[in-house]
Design a protein around this motif. Structure first.
Motif, PDB file in Angstrom:
ATOM      1  N   ALA A  78       0.837  -1.204   0.000  1.00  0.00           N
ATOM      2  CA  ALA A  78       0.000   0.000   0.000  1.00  0.00           C
ATOM      3  C   ALA A  78       0.872   1.255   0.000  1.00  0.00           C
ATOM      4  O   ALA A  78       1.900   1.315   0.669  1.00  0.00           O
ATOM      5  N   CYS A  79       0.440   2.264  -0.749  1.00  0.00           N
ATOM      6  CA  CYS A  79       1.083   3.578  -0.664  1.00  0.00           C
ATOM      7  C   CYS A  79       0.797   4.142   0.722  1.00  0.00           C
ATOM      8  O   CYS A  79      -0.296   3.963   1.258  1.00  0.00           O
ATOM      9  N   ARG A  80       1.770   4.822   1.304  1.00  0.00           N
ATOM     10  CA  ARG A  80       1.578   5.395   2.630  1.00  0.00           C
ATOM     11  C   ARG A  80       0.821   6.725   2.522  1.00  0.00           C
ATOM     12  O   ARG A  80       0.651   7.269   1.432  1.00  0.00           O
ATOM     13  N   GLU A  81       0.376   7.248   3.664  1.00  0.00           N
ATOM     14  CA  GLU A  81      -0.272   8.548   3.687  1.00  0.00           C
ATOM     15  C   GLU A  81       0.684   9.574   3.079  1.00  0.00           C
ATOM     16  O   GLU A  81       1.890   9.485   3.255  1.00  0.00           O
ATOM     17  N   GLY A  82       0.125  10.556   2.361  1.00  0.00           N
ATOM     18  CA  GLY A  82       0.959  11.577   1.728  1.00  0.00           C
ATOM     19  C   GLY A  82       1.433  11.174   0.341  1.00  0.00           C
ATOM     20  O   GLY A  82       2.168  11.914  -0.302  1.00  0.00           O
ATOM     21  N   SER A  83       0.997   9.989  -0.115  1.00  0.00           N
ATOM     22  CA  SER A  83       1.371   9.535  -1.451  1.00  0.00           C
ATOM     23  C   SER A  83       0.195   8.815  -2.099  1.00  0.00           C
ATOM     24  O   SER A  83      -0.808   8.538  -1.450  1.00  0.00           O
ATOM     25  N   PHE A  84       0.348   8.508  -3.395  1.00  0.00           N
ATOM     26  CA  PHE A  84      -0.736   7.867  -4.146  1.00  0.00           C
ATOM     27  C   PHE A  84      -0.144   7.077  -5.309  1.00  0.00           C
ATOM     28  O   PHE A  84       1.026   7.255  -5.670  1.00  0.00           O
ATOM     29  N   ALA A  85      -0.950   6.215  -5.903  1.00  0.00           N
ATOM     30  CA  ALA A  85      -0.595   5.507  -7.131  1.00  0.00           C
ATOM     31  C   ALA A  85      -1.879   5.289  -7.925  1.00  0.00           C
ATOM     32  O   ALA A  85      -2.729   4.522  -7.508  1.00  0.00           O
ATOM     33  N   ASN A  86      -2.023   6.013  -9.036  1.00  0.00           N
ATOM     34  CA  ASN A  86      -3.251   5.813  -9.819  1.00  0.00           C
ATOM     35  C   ASN A  86      -2.969   4.834 -10.947  1.00  0.00           C
ATOM     36  O   ASN A  86      -1.820   4.581 -11.290  1.00  0.00           O
ATOM     37  N   GLY A  87      -4.004   4.239 -11.482  1.00  0.00           N
ATOM     38  CA  GLY A  87      -3.821   3.214 -12.503  1.00  0.00           C
ATOM     39  C   GLY A  87      -3.315   1.915 -11.893  1.00  0.00           C
ATOM     40  O   GLY A  87      -3.261   1.774 -10.672  1.00  0.00           O
ATOM     41  N   VAL A  88      -2.954   0.967 -12.747  1.00  0.00           N
ATOM     42  CA  VAL A  88      -2.458  -0.336 -12.289  1.00  0.00           C
ATOM     43  C   VAL A  88      -0.998  -0.504 -12.691  1.00  0.00           C
ATOM     44  O   VAL A  88      -0.456   0.309 -13.423  1.00  0.00           O
ATOM     45  N   GLU A 146       5.085   0.786 -10.131  1.00  0.00           N
ATOM     46  CA  GLU A 146       6.362   0.341  -9.570  1.00  0.00           C
ATOM     47  C   GLU A 146       6.680   1.078  -8.278  1.00  0.00           C
ATOM     48  O   GLU A 146       7.526   0.647  -7.508  1.00  0.00           O
ATOM     49  N   ALA A 147       6.035   2.223  -8.070  1.00  0.00           N
ATOM     50  CA  ALA A 147       6.282   3.057  -6.890  1.00  0.00           C
ATOM     51  C   ALA A 147       5.094   3.981  -6.697  1.00  0.00           C
ATOM     52  O   ALA A 147       4.275   4.139  -7.598  1.00  0.00           O
ATOM     53  N   CYS A 148       5.016   4.595  -5.518  1.00  0.00           N
ATOM     54  CA  CYS A 148       3.996   5.603  -5.254  1.00  0.00           C
ATOM     55  C   CYS A 148       4.604   6.976  -5.526  1.00  0.00           C
ATOM     56  O   CYS A 148       5.810   7.152  -5.454  1.00  0.00           O
ATOM     57  N   GLU A 149       3.745   7.941  -5.813  1.00  0.00           N
ATOM     58  CA  GLU A 149       4.185   9.320  -6.011  1.00  0.00           C
ATOM     59  C   GLU A 149       3.759  10.133  -4.797  1.00  0.00           C
ATOM     60  O   GLU A 149       2.688   9.900  -4.230  1.00  0.00           O
ATOM     61  N   LEU A 150       4.581  11.120  -4.411  1.00  0.00           N
ATOM     62  CA  LEU A 150       4.202  12.017  -3.329  1.00  0.00           C
ATOM     63  C   LEU A 150       3.081  12.929  -3.804  1.00  0.00           C
ATOM     64  O   LEU A 150       3.063  13.332  -4.975  1.00  0.00           O
ATOM     65  N   CYS A 151       2.177  13.270  -2.894  1.00  0.00           N
ATOM     66  CA  CYS A 151       1.172  14.272  -3.228  1.00  0.00           C
ATOM     67  C   CYS A 151       1.898  15.569  -3.574  1.00  0.00           C
ATOM     68  O   CYS A 151       2.842  15.952  -2.877  1.00  0.00           O
ATOM     69  N   PRO A 152       1.486  16.259  -4.643  1.00  0.00           N
ATOM     70  CA  PRO A 152       2.150  17.521  -4.982  1.00  0.00           C
ATOM     71  C   PRO A 152       1.803  18.617  -3.971  1.00  0.00           C
ATOM     72  O   PRO A 152       0.837  18.487  -3.206  1.00  0.00           O
ATOM     73  N   GLU A 153       2.589  19.674  -3.975  1.00  0.00           N
ATOM     74  CA  GLU A 153       2.311  20.821  -3.102  1.00  0.00           C
ATOM     75  C   GLU A 153       0.890  21.301  -3.362  1.00  0.00           C
ATOM     76  O   GLU A 153       0.450  21.344  -4.512  1.00  0.00           O
ATOM     77  N   GLY A 154       0.144  21.626  -2.291  1.00  0.00           N
ATOM     78  CA  GLY A 154      -1.244  22.069  -2.431  1.00  0.00           C
ATOM     79  C   GLY A 154      -2.249  20.931  -2.317  1.00  0.00           C
ATOM     80  O   GLY A 154      -3.448  21.148  -2.412  1.00  0.00           O
ATOM     81  N   TYR A 155      -1.761  19.705  -2.125  1.00  0.00           N
ATOM     82  CA  TYR A 155      -2.617  18.520  -1.995  1.00  0.00           C
ATOM     83  C   TYR A 155      -2.150  17.700  -0.798  1.00  0.00           C
ATOM     84  O   TYR A 155      -1.006  17.822  -0.373  1.00  0.00           O
ATOM     85  N   PHE A 156      -3.030  16.832  -0.265  1.00  0.00           N
ATOM     86  CA  PHE A 156      -2.669  15.948   0.846  1.00  0.00           C
ATOM     87  C   PHE A 156      -3.429  14.641   0.711  1.00  0.00           C
ATOM     88  O   PHE A 156      -4.379  14.540  -0.069  1.00  0.00           O
ATOM     89  N   GLN A 157      -3.006  13.637   1.459  1.00  0.00           N
ATOM     90  CA  GLN A 157      -3.741  12.372   1.535  1.00  0.00           C
ATOM     91  C   GLN A 157      -3.514  11.791   2.925  1.00  0.00           C
ATOM     92  O   GLN A 157      -2.386  11.487   3.287  1.00  0.00           O
TER      93      GLN A 157
END
Length: 144
Positions: A56-66, A69-80
């Motif tokens: 699972a991607c940790r809080e503060g990151s995401f992975a869209n689609g299937v 290989e890695a999660c991306e950090l939420c960009p500035e101005g966004y959160f998770q």
């Protein structure tokens, strides 16, 4: 003799050794013969080469689609604030969210101060406004 393939791998008939599932896919089975039999990582999850499970991607990151290989950090101005998500949430007006934020931060600073980036705790650092123009005007008034 015949032997089982390894979890996180596939064994083609021609291969002398187990081959890892590609990054973005995984398997806990030991009977795969092609890379397409490895399972794609789901949105909100990733899998590195040879994975036996998706992570699972940790809080503060995401992975869209299937097949991530890695999660991306939420960009500035966004959160998770949730793990295993496919998107980040826009920061509310009057809030502060640096890159990789897992929560919204209050961006209000006292009068005469402004927000710089965040300190180690993740909170915005309020700095005094240095008004050079006002200081110069005050000096000019004093001189004249």
């Amino acid at each position: 003799g015949c032997r089982d393939c390894e979890a996180g791998h596939y064994c083609s008939e021609a291969a002398a050794a187990p081959l890892p599932c590609h990054a973005g896919s995984y398997s806990d089975k030991t009977n795969l013969t092609t890379p397409s039999e490895c399972t794609d990582a789901s949105p909100g999850y990733f899998a590195t080469t040879g994975s036996t499970q998706q992570t699972a991607c940790r809080e503060g990151s995401f992975a869209n689609g299937v097949r991530n290989e890695a999660c991306e950090l939420c960009p500035e101005g966004y959160f998770q604030d949730q793990p295993a998500t496919a998107a980040c949430v826009r920061c509310a007006a009057g809030k502060f969210c640096p890159e990789g934020s897992s929560r919204e931060l209050d961006a209000q600073c006292a009068a005469g101060t402004y927000v710089r980036l965040t300190d180690q705790s993740g909170d915005p650092e309020c700095l005094l406004v240095k008004c050079v123009a006002q200081a110069l005007l005050a000096q000019l008034r004093f001189v004249s």
